[in-house]
Design a protein around this motif. Sequence first.
Motif, short mmCIF file in Angstrom:
data_model
loop_
_atom_site.label_atom_id
_atom_site.label_comp_id
_atom_site.label_asym_id
_atom_site.label_seq_id
_atom_site.Cartn_x
_atom_site.Cartn_y
_atom_site.Cartn_z
N ARG A 16 -2.48 5.81 -12.31
CA ARG A 16 -2.45 4.60 -13.36
C ARG A 16 -1.15 4.63 -13.86
N GLU A 17 -0.70 5.92 -14.33
CA GLU A 17 0.56 6.19 -14.91
C GLU A 17 1.82 5.73 -13.99
N LEU A 18 1.53 6.22 -12.73
CA LEU A 18 2.56 5.87 -11.66
C LEU A 18 3.03 4.24 -11.37
N VAL A 19 1.54 3.71 -11.27
CA VAL A 19 1.58 2.28 -11.26
C VAL A 19 2.27 1.53 -12.45
N THR A 21 0.83 -1.23 -0.11
CA THR A 21 0.06 -0.01 -0.15
C THR A 21 0.92 1.26 0.14
N TRP A 22 0.49 2.25 -1.02
CA TRP A 22 1.37 3.39 -0.91
C TRP A 22 0.53 4.66 -0.68
N ALA A 23 1.05 5.65 0.05
CA ALA A 23 0.27 6.68 0.56
C ALA A 23 0.51 7.81 -0.20
N THR A 54 5.70 18.00 0.93
CA THR A 54 5.44 16.84 1.74
C THR A 54 6.08 15.70 0.94
N VAL A 55 6.26 14.73 2.00
CA VAL A 55 7.02 13.54 1.57
C VAL A 55 6.11 12.84 0.56
N ASP A 56 5.15 12.61 0.52
CA ASP A 56 4.15 11.73 -0.50
C ASP A 56 3.47 12.52 -1.29
N GLN A 57 4.10 13.75 -1.76
CA GLN A 57 3.31 14.66 -2.68
C GLN A 57 3.15 14.19 -4.19
N LEU A 58 2.02 14.29 -4.61
CA LEU A 58 1.79 14.12 -6.09
C LEU A 58 0.89 15.32 -6.39
N ARG A 65 6.19 3.44 -6.39
CA ARG A 65 7.31 2.79 -5.28
C ARG A 65 8.34 3.99 -4.75
N SER A 66 8.34 5.01 -5.47
CA SER A 66 9.03 6.55 -5.40
C SER A 66 8.43 7.46 -4.97
#
Length: 110
Positions: free
Chosen positions: A96-99, A45-47, A77-81, A105-106
């Motif tokens: 979808r693109e990240l997966v 699981t990725w936040a 923020t650490v987990d920013q998109l 994972r990065s």
Amino acid sequence: MGSGDPYTTITEPTFVARFLLDPATDTVDTVANVDAFVDLPDGSTWALTIFTIDEVSRLLARWKETGEVAKGSYFWTVDQLIVLDPGLPAMIAAIRELVSNGDIRSAGFR
């Protein structure tokens, strides 16, 4: 979103994304700042915290007025998109693109 379930869940063939929408302010089409959890078939699981560019600008302007975050001089923020457009469709397209390319994972926080 089921009764008592805080998540808006989107299921795709390669992941399940769970979004914590604020029912008082967020809609599927207009959300601009949301926490999300992406569950992969391998059990990981990725936040992510997903923002639009306009939302980042709005926060920086607010912090400039309030004096927070060095008067709005930076944002992180650490987990920013960051996505261009508001709404879950734009956010799902980015996830979808990240997966697909493995960058979840990065970009995400486990």
